[in-house]
Write an enzyme that holds these catalytic residues in place. Structure first.
Site, PDB file in Angstrom:
ATOM      1  N   ARG A  82     -22.881  23.551  -7.318  1.00 51.66           N
ATOM      2  CA  ARG A  82     -22.198  22.820  -6.254  1.00 51.66           C
ATOM      3  C   ARG A  82     -21.139  23.697  -5.593  1.00 51.66           C
ATOM      4  NH1 ARG A  82     -20.027  17.089  -8.119  1.00 51.66           N
ATOM      5  NH2 ARG A  82     -18.318  18.327  -8.944  1.00 51.66           N
ATOM      6  N   LYS A 184     -17.154  20.033  -2.024  1.00 53.23           N
ATOM      7  CA  LYS A 184     -15.896  19.750  -2.710  1.00 53.23           C
ATOM      8  C   LYS A 184     -14.819  20.678  -2.139  1.00 53.23           C
ATOM      9  CE  LYS A 184     -14.720  18.036  -7.262  1.00 53.23           C
ATOM     10  NZ  LYS A 184     -14.849  16.587  -7.033  1.00 53.23           N
ATOM     11  N   GLU A 220     -18.399   6.215  -0.388  1.00 52.03           N
ATOM     12  CA  GLU A 220     -17.799   6.407  -1.718  1.00 52.03           C
ATOM     13  C   GLU A 220     -16.307   6.148  -1.621  1.00 52.03           C
ATOM     14  OE1 GLU A 220     -17.627  10.414  -3.309  1.00 52.03           O
ATOM     15  OE2 GLU A 220     -18.003  11.288  -1.350  1.00 52.03           O
TER      16      GLU A 220
HETATM   17  C1  LIG Z   1     -15.512  15.427  -7.477  1.00 55.33           C
HETATM   18  C2  LIG Z   1     -15.858  14.243  -6.665  1.00 55.33           C
HETATM   19  C3  LIG Z   1     -16.652  13.196  -7.169  1.00 55.33           C
HETATM   20  C4  LIG Z   1     -17.110  13.127  -8.602  1.00 55.33           C
HETATM   21  O1  LIG Z   1     -17.989  14.143  -8.954  1.00 55.33           O
HETATM   22  P1  LIG Z   1     -18.257  14.498 -10.490  1.00 55.33           P
HETATM   23  O2  LIG Z   1     -19.134  15.692 -10.418  1.00 55.33           O
HETATM   24  O3  LIG Z   1     -18.938  13.340 -11.109  1.00 55.33           O
HETATM   25  O4  LIG Z   1     -16.937  14.752 -11.115  1.00 55.33           O
HETATM   26  C5  LIG Z   1     -16.999  12.164  -6.298  1.00 55.33           C
HETATM   27  N1  LIG Z   1     -16.565  12.143  -5.022  1.00 55.33           N
HETATM   28  C6  LIG Z   1     -15.791  13.125  -4.505  1.00 55.33           C
HETATM   29  C7  LIG Z   1     -15.341  13.041  -3.100  1.00 55.33           C
HETATM   30  C8  LIG Z   1     -15.416  14.204  -5.305  1.00 55.33           C
HETATM   31  O5  LIG Z   1     -14.643  15.162  -4.793  1.00 55.33           O
END
Ligand SMILES: *Cc1c(COP(=O)(O)O)cnc(C)c1O
Length: 341
Positions: A82, A184, A220
């Site tokens: 990622r 991210k 989300e």
């Molecule tokens: C990091 C993150 C998540 C959760 O991802 P994981 O890999 O399960 O920790 C969900 N939404 C956003 C916007 C994130 O930055």
């Protein structure tokens, strides 16, 4: 290895400086080998790309002690993958995922004294990140970067028991349809800060973001993916190219299918149909899954029938199975649990 004298069970989620971190620099088109250092400070130009144009990305993961005393981490290859995708989208050099996993493991090993013991509920949170470090004033990608990994011990997420969340449908948007919502990047968080402070001021725990184009579909929250359960026990997760592909959510869906024998579907989820679900949870590394009890849409309350006072039955099974896999009490799928020591 003697553990640090820390009251593990009462730790919160805050930064505690640990002894070692990993640092690698990118210059003249190549990454150096990187080192483990005790220096927790970053010294960069006042004009560094990260400070002027927010060229920074990160990851979040955990290390913990299993029931039989091993130190492990969960699916670090997916975090590495990622981060490669995040880097490409922000015109940053890729830090290769195998080197990423190596750096993460080295950093955990160096900070072994801070990995909380099994049963404490605490974990060692790991934060890999990368930023543009050389001066940039005309808008363009930096030419030098730093990749770092630090760790910090964090307490049990559900201290004092599980309390289902109350969230609101948010009037601010999180991500544009062809924007950066799926990577991210720090910038996605900077622009969510006003919305979350406002939500807290109004008494809500989190924001439910809708798709920016039509404002009819569930995306989300600021930092976690949704997972819904239908009244007949099917797991449904929202599909969108502007949400962050949570590793926890993807793992829970696989657990639902392969361990619990449930049907699971990734599809567009309309706000209008949320009232028909039986359970709702937020998925992310921090909590694994935290139950949502109530969703408020401009004064209209949607109460999830199970989950107002505790985790709903399917949410609970998902939580228990995935945390069992992580803690080594339930057999993990190949490659999910990576041994550090
Ligand atoms: C990091 C993150 C998540 C959760 O991802 P994981 O890999 O399960 O920790 C969900 N939404 C956003 C916007 C994130 O930055």
């Amino acid at each position: 290895m003697e553990k640090k004298n820390i009251d593990w069970a009462n730790l919160g989620f805050g930064y505690i400086q640990t002894d070692y971190r990993f640092v690698s620099n990118y210059k003249n088109g190549a990454w150096d080998d990187g080192i483990i250092t005790e220096d927790a400070n970053v010294v960069i130009s006042e004009c560094a790309g990260v400070l002027q144009y927010a060229q920074t990305i990160f990851e979040g993961m955990k290390a913990y002690t299993t029931a039989d005393g091993r130190i492990v981490t969960f699916r670090p290859d997916l975090n590495g993958e990622r981060m490669e995708q995040s880097a490409a989208r922000l015109e940053m050099p890729v830090f290769p995922k195998d080197k990423f996993v190596e750096a993460v493991i080295k950093t955990i090993k160096a900070n072994e004294a801070y990995v909380p013991p099994y049963g404490s509920g605490a974990t060692l949170y790991i934060r890999p990140y990368m930023f543009g470090s050389n001066p940039v004033i005309g808008v363009k990608p930096a030419s030098e970067y730093q990749f770092r990994v630090f760790t910090t011990p964090v307490g049990p997420y559900f201290k004092g028991g599980v309390k289902p969340l109350t969230i609101r449908v948010c009037d601010f948007d999180r991500a544009a349809p062809n924007g950066t919502g799926h990577i991210k990047a720090g910038l996605n968080y900077a622009m969510s800060l006003h919305a979350i402070v406002d939500a807290h001021n109004q008494g809500y725990d989190e924001n439910m973001y809708l798709d920016a184009a039509t404002r009819t579909k569930v995306e989300e929250t600021g930092g976690a993916n949704f997972l819904f359960v239908t009244k007949d026990g099917k797991v449904v997760t929202p599909k969108s190219n502007s949400i962050l592909p949570s590793i926890t959510r993807r793992s829970l869906v696989q657990v639902a299918k392969e361990y619990l024998g449930l049907e699971a579907e990734e599809r567009e989820v309309y706000l209008d149909e949320v009232k028909d679900f039986a359970e709702c949870g937020l998925c992310g590394t921090a909590a694994v899954i935290s139950p949502v009890g109530k969703i408020v849409d401009h004064g209209k309350e949607i109460c999830l029938p199970s989950g107002m006072t505790e985790m709903g039955p399917v949410t609970k099974k998902l939580y228990d199975t995935l945390t069992g896999i992580q803690m080594g009490t339930i057999k993990a799928p190949e490659g999910w649990v990576v041994e550090v020591k």
